[in-house]
Design an enzyme around this catalytic site. Sequence first.
Site, mmCIF file in Angstrom:
data_model
loop_
_atom_site.group_PDB
_atom_site.id
_atom_site.type_symbol
_atom_site.label_atom_id
_atom_site.label_comp_id
_atom_site.label_asym_id
_atom_site.label_seq_id
_atom_site.Cartn_x
_atom_site.Cartn_y
_atom_site.Cartn_z
ATOM 1 N N ASP A 11 -6.568 8.346 -11.604
ATOM 2 C CA ASP A 11 -6.266 8.000 -10.207
ATOM 3 C C ASP A 11 -7.360 8.564 -9.296
ATOM 4 O OD1 ASP A 11 -3.232 7.847 -8.349
ATOM 5 O OD2 ASP A 11 -5.264 8.047 -7.557
ATOM 6 N N GLY A 33 -2.569 -0.816 -4.039
ATOM 7 C CA GLY A 33 -3.623 -0.329 -4.955
ATOM 8 C C GLY A 33 -4.305 0.949 -4.504
ATOM 9 N N ASP A 35 -6.118 1.413 -1.877
ATOM 10 C CA ASP A 35 -5.915 1.588 -0.422
ATOM 11 C C ASP A 35 -4.590 2.314 -0.172
ATOM 12 O OD1 ASP A 35 -6.434 -0.879 2.268
ATOM 13 O OD2 ASP A 35 -6.654 1.305 2.204
ATOM 14 N N THR A 125 -11.113 -6.021 -8.244
ATOM 15 C CA THR A 125 -10.532 -6.508 -9.522
ATOM 16 C C THR A 125 -9.021 -6.334 -9.584
ATOM 17 O OG1 THR A 125 -10.823 -4.367 -10.640
ATOM 18 C CG2 THR A 125 -12.674 -5.924 -10.715
ATOM 19 N N GLY A 126 -8.404 -5.913 -8.505
ATOM 20 C CA GLY A 126 -6.933 -5.794 -8.480
ATOM 21 C C GLY A 126 -6.343 -6.914 -7.646
HETATM 22 N N1 APR Z 1 -7.089 4.884 -8.555
HETATM 23 C C1 APR Z 1 -8.094 4.206 -9.160
HETATM 24 N N2 APR Z 1 -8.093 2.870 -9.338
HETATM 25 C C2 APR Z 1 -7.000 2.197 -8.899
HETATM 26 C C3 APR Z 1 -5.911 2.828 -8.256
HETATM 27 C C4 APR Z 1 -5.990 4.240 -8.098
HETATM 28 N N3 APR Z 1 -5.005 4.939 -7.494
HETATM 29 N N4 APR Z 1 -4.997 1.869 -7.914
HETATM 30 C C5 APR Z 1 -5.491 0.699 -8.343
HETATM 31 N N5 APR Z 1 -6.686 0.882 -8.942
HETATM 32 C C6 APR Z 1 -7.571 -0.109 -9.552
HETATM 33 C C7 APR Z 1 -6.974 -1.451 -9.858
HETATM 34 O O1 APR Z 1 -6.360 -1.440 -11.143
HETATM 35 C C8 APR Z 1 -8.220 -2.318 -9.835
HETATM 36 O O2 APR Z 1 -8.900 -2.222 -11.073
HETATM 37 O O3 APR Z 1 -8.582 -0.361 -8.595
HETATM 38 C C9 APR Z 1 -9.095 -1.672 -8.766
HETATM 39 C C10 APR Z 1 -9.054 -2.373 -7.406
HETATM 40 O O4 APR Z 1 -7.728 -2.792 -7.174
HETATM 41 P P1 APR Z 1 -7.084 -2.840 -5.691
HETATM 42 O O5 APR Z 1 -6.809 -1.469 -5.240
HETATM 43 O O6 APR Z 1 -5.969 -3.808 -5.756
HETATM 44 O O7 APR Z 1 -8.256 -3.386 -4.743
HETATM 45 P P2 APR Z 1 -8.885 -4.841 -4.590
HETATM 46 O O8 APR Z 1 -8.682 -5.682 -5.795
HETATM 47 O O9 APR Z 1 -10.275 -4.564 -4.112
HETATM 48 O O10 APR Z 1 -8.029 -5.496 -3.428
HETATM 49 C C11 APR Z 1 -8.143 -4.939 -2.129
HETATM 50 O O11 APR Z 1 -5.795 -4.652 -1.936
HETATM 51 O O12 APR Z 1 -4.728 -2.692 -1.539
HETATM 52 C C12 APR Z 1 -5.187 -3.847 -0.944
HETATM 53 O O13 APR Z 1 -5.678 -3.233 1.308
HETATM 54 C C13 APR Z 1 -6.253 -3.574 0.072
HETATM 55 O O14 APR Z 1 -6.267 -5.816 0.895
HETATM 56 C C14 APR Z 1 -6.965 -4.900 0.086
HETATM 57 C C15 APR Z 1 -6.895 -5.337 -1.367
#
Ligand code: APR
Length: 185
Positions: A11, A33, A35, A125-126
Site C-alpha cells: 500500500d 483506489g 486517491d 491501471t485501476g
Molecule cells: N497503494 C498502491 N497501489 C494501489 C492502491 C494503494 N493503496 N490502491 C489501488 N492501487 C493500485 C491499483 O490496483 C492500480 O494498479 O493503483 C493502480 C491505480 O489504480 P487507481 O487508484 O484506481 O487509479 P487510476 O486507475 O489511475 O484511476 C484514477 O480513480 O481513485 C480514482 O480519483 C481517482 O478518478 C481517479 C481514478
Amino acid sequence: MAMEIYVWKGDITSVQTDAVVNAANSSLGGGGGVDGAIHRIGGPKIAEECRILKIKKYPNGLPTGQCVLTSGGQLPSKYVIHAVGPVWKGGEYWEASLLETCYKNILQLSFERAFESVAVPSISTGIFAYPKELAAPIAIKTVLEHKGQFPRKLIFVCFDQETKDLYEEILNKSGTEYKEGISSF
Ligand code: APR
C-alpha cells in the site's frame, strides 16, 4: 549516479519517501483506489491544499498528464505528487502519449524539488482501466530514460502480484537492476 529502482508490493500510503504519487483525477477532489487511500490516511490537510490549488491554479481542473504538489499530511511521506493519468478509451485517443507525459512530469517535478526518493503506483491501471501490460512498459521506459540526478530512488509500488510480476518481467528483460522490497530503502 544512476537512479536506484525498487519494485515493492503493498500500500503506497505506508511508504516513507520524500514523495508519493497519487493517481488523481482532474477535479483533485479525491476518489477511490490510491486517491481514496491517500486522502483517508493523509487526512484533511491534503484535501484542503488540493482545494486551494484547484481554485487558484486549475479552476477548469488539472489537465491529464499534469501533476501538482501538496504536503503529505499525516502520511509517512513528506509530499504528495497528484498526477492525472489518462482514462483508457481503447488506445486510439493518445492514451500512451498522455501516460508517458504523466510519468515525465512526475520525474521533472521530483528533479526540480530534488526529491531523493519517490514512490509511484501503476497510474491509470485501476479505475481508469488502462491495461496493465500496456501501461507498465511505458512507466518503466519513461523512468529509465530520465536523465536528472533526482530522484535518486524510485519505488514502483504494485498493489497486486500480477502487477509486480509484470514490472519485474519487463525490468529483467531490459537488463535493468532493481531491488525488491523496501527494507533496504
Ligand atoms: N497503494 C498502491 N497501489 C494501489 C492502491 C494503494 N493503496 N490502491 C489501488 N492501487 C493500485 C491499483 O490496483 C492500480 O494498479 O493503483 C493502480 C491505480 O489504480 P487507481 O487508484 O484506481 O487509479 P487510476 O486507475 O489511475 O484511476 C484514477 O480513480 O481513485 C480514482 O480519483 C481517482 O478518478 C481517479 C481514478
